[in-house]
Scaffold this active site. Structure first.
Site, short mmCIF file in Angstrom:
data_model
loop_
_atom_site.label_atom_id
_atom_site.label_comp_id
_atom_site.label_asym_id
_atom_site.label_seq_id
_atom_site.Cartn_x
_atom_site.Cartn_y
_atom_site.Cartn_z
N HIS A 32 126.33 83.82 -3.67
CA HIS A 32 125.46 83.42 -2.50
C HIS A 32 125.35 84.52 -1.49
O HIS A 32 126.50 85.13 -1.41
CB HIS A 32 127.08 82.06 -1.79
CG HIS A 32 126.36 80.75 -0.87
ND1 HIS A 32 125.92 80.04 -1.18
CD2 HIS A 32 126.93 81.55 0.39
CE1 HIS A 32 125.88 79.18 -0.06
NE2 HIS A 32 125.96 80.18 0.72
N MET A 36 121.26 85.14 8.10
CA MET A 36 121.58 84.47 9.46
C MET A 36 120.02 85.11 10.04
O MET A 36 119.87 86.22 9.89
CB MET A 36 122.43 84.19 9.78
CG MET A 36 123.51 84.16 9.02
SD MET A 36 125.36 84.29 9.87
CE MET A 36 125.80 84.74 8.53
N MET A 136 128.03 71.61 4.16
CA MET A 136 128.82 72.23 4.96
C MET A 136 130.60 71.87 5.10
O MET A 136 130.27 71.37 6.01
CB MET A 136 128.45 73.17 6.02
CG MET A 136 127.17 73.57 6.22
SD MET A 136 127.38 75.43 5.29
CE MET A 136 128.40 76.33 6.16
N GLY A 141 127.90 80.00 10.45
CA GLY A 141 127.14 81.58 11.20
C GLY A 141 128.43 82.87 11.02
O GLY A 141 128.84 83.55 11.52
N PHE A 142 129.21 82.12 10.73
CA PHE A 142 130.80 82.95 10.48
C PHE A 142 131.72 82.74 9.00
O PHE A 142 131.96 81.49 8.99
CB PHE A 142 132.21 82.95 11.72
CG PHE A 142 130.92 82.98 12.96
CD1 PHE A 142 130.56 84.11 13.68
CD2 PHE A 142 130.79 81.90 13.64
CE1 PHE A 142 130.19 84.49 14.73
CE2 PHE A 142 129.92 81.88 15.10
CZ PHE A 142 129.58 83.38 15.58
N GLY A 143 132.19 83.61 8.99
CA GLY A 143 132.76 83.85 7.64
C GLY A 143 134.41 83.77 8.47
O GLY A 143 134.24 84.20 9.32
N GLY A 144 135.08 82.87 7.31
CA GLY A 144 137.08 82.89 7.83
C GLY A 144 137.25 81.79 8.07
O GLY A 144 138.37 81.45 8.88
N GLY A 175 132.29 77.08 2.97
CA GLY A 175 133.21 77.16 4.09
C GLY A 175 135.09 76.82 4.13
O GLY A 175 135.37 76.16 4.14
N GLY A 176 135.58 77.31 3.80
CA GLY A 176 137.05 77.50 3.62
C GLY A 176 137.88 76.76 2.88
O GLY A 176 138.40 76.31 2.19
N GLY A 196 134.06 83.08 0.21
CA GLY A 196 134.24 84.52 -0.10
C GLY A 196 135.22 84.89 0.33
O GLY A 196 135.35 86.01 -0.48
N SER A 197 136.44 84.82 1.66
CA SER A 197 137.05 85.68 1.60
C SER A 197 138.38 85.11 0.57
O SER A 197 139.17 86.20 0.54
CB SER A 197 137.98 84.57 3.18
OG SER A 197 136.90 84.84 3.88
#
Length: 220
Positions: A32, A36, A136, A141-144, A175-176, A196-197
């Site tokens: 993925h 941005m 979403m 716009g932001f990870g974590g 997301g999360g 991601g994380s």
């Protein structure tokens, strides 16, 4: 079986090829890639040169998430850089139907993303043309960020609508996403999970394997 799509934003940017090879070898299906522009979302990430450079080091399906204003301007270039799936935001497209057609004409699969507050009905008329819908579960716009619980209801509603129309549209969540909430997301109807994380924190290969175990236990 369900597909895991590790999010490149969570990887070690000093060692991208290493991390990508680790998740590929462990069984991830997609990579993925969040593009941005600093306008549709506050952050700026990377663009076509990075996608093209990474294309040569992996056979993973490139799932490119365009978090940009009027993404139709970039479809041809993103496809030529190596995108297999191009995901655009319903909120960012002046003419969503036309943008989806443009993605297909470029030879890629078309996905449509919905921000947390955007209802599922926003894609109702274009669902038959859409290969995947991305729900979403954080504000983009932001990870974590932490998972927004009502995203589960959106996934359920979307799955119900897909079935009513007799479609096989993939449902992705971004997301999360964690090992803890993955089972609930799969049960709700998602079959492509972006993480991601949860993948790149620690040992990426082992984390991917843990997600795959969850998919297998869920019968997906």
């Amino acid at each position: 079986m369900a597909i895991l799509a590790p999010s490149l934003l969570g990887a070690d940017f000093k060692n991208l090829e290493r991390d990508i090879r680790a998740v590929e070898q462990a069984g991830a299906g997609y990579l993925h890639l969040d593009v941005m522009d600093g306008a549709f979302v506050p952050s700026i990430s990377f663009g076509m040169p990075v996608i093209a450079a990474l294309r040569g080091c992996t056979g993973l399906t490139f799932d490119v998430h365009m978090m940009v204003e009027e993404p139709a301007r970039y479809i041809k270039d993103v496809r030529e850089a190596g995108a297999d799936i191009i995901c655009v935001h319903a909120e960012a497209c002046r003419h969503l139907d036309s943008t989806i057609s443009q993605i297909h004409e470029a030879g890629a699969k078309a996905a449509v993303a919905l921000n947390p507050s955007t209802p599922v009905s926003a894609v109702d008329l274009v669902l038959p043309q859409t290969d995947m819908v991305l729900v979403m579960s954080v504000n983009p716009g932001f990870g974590g960020q932490k998972f927004i619980p009502y995203a589960l209801d959106k996934v359920r509603n979307l799955k119900k609508r897909v079935r009513e129309l007799g479609l096989d549209t993939d449902i992705q969540v971004d997301g999360g996403v964690t090992l803890q909430n993955a089972p609930e997301l799969l049960e709700a109807g998602a079959n492509v999970l972006v993480a991601g994380s949860s993948v790149f924190r620690g040992d990426p290969g082992e984390n991917v394997k843990e997600f795959i175990k969850i998919f297998e236990r869920a019968g997906q």
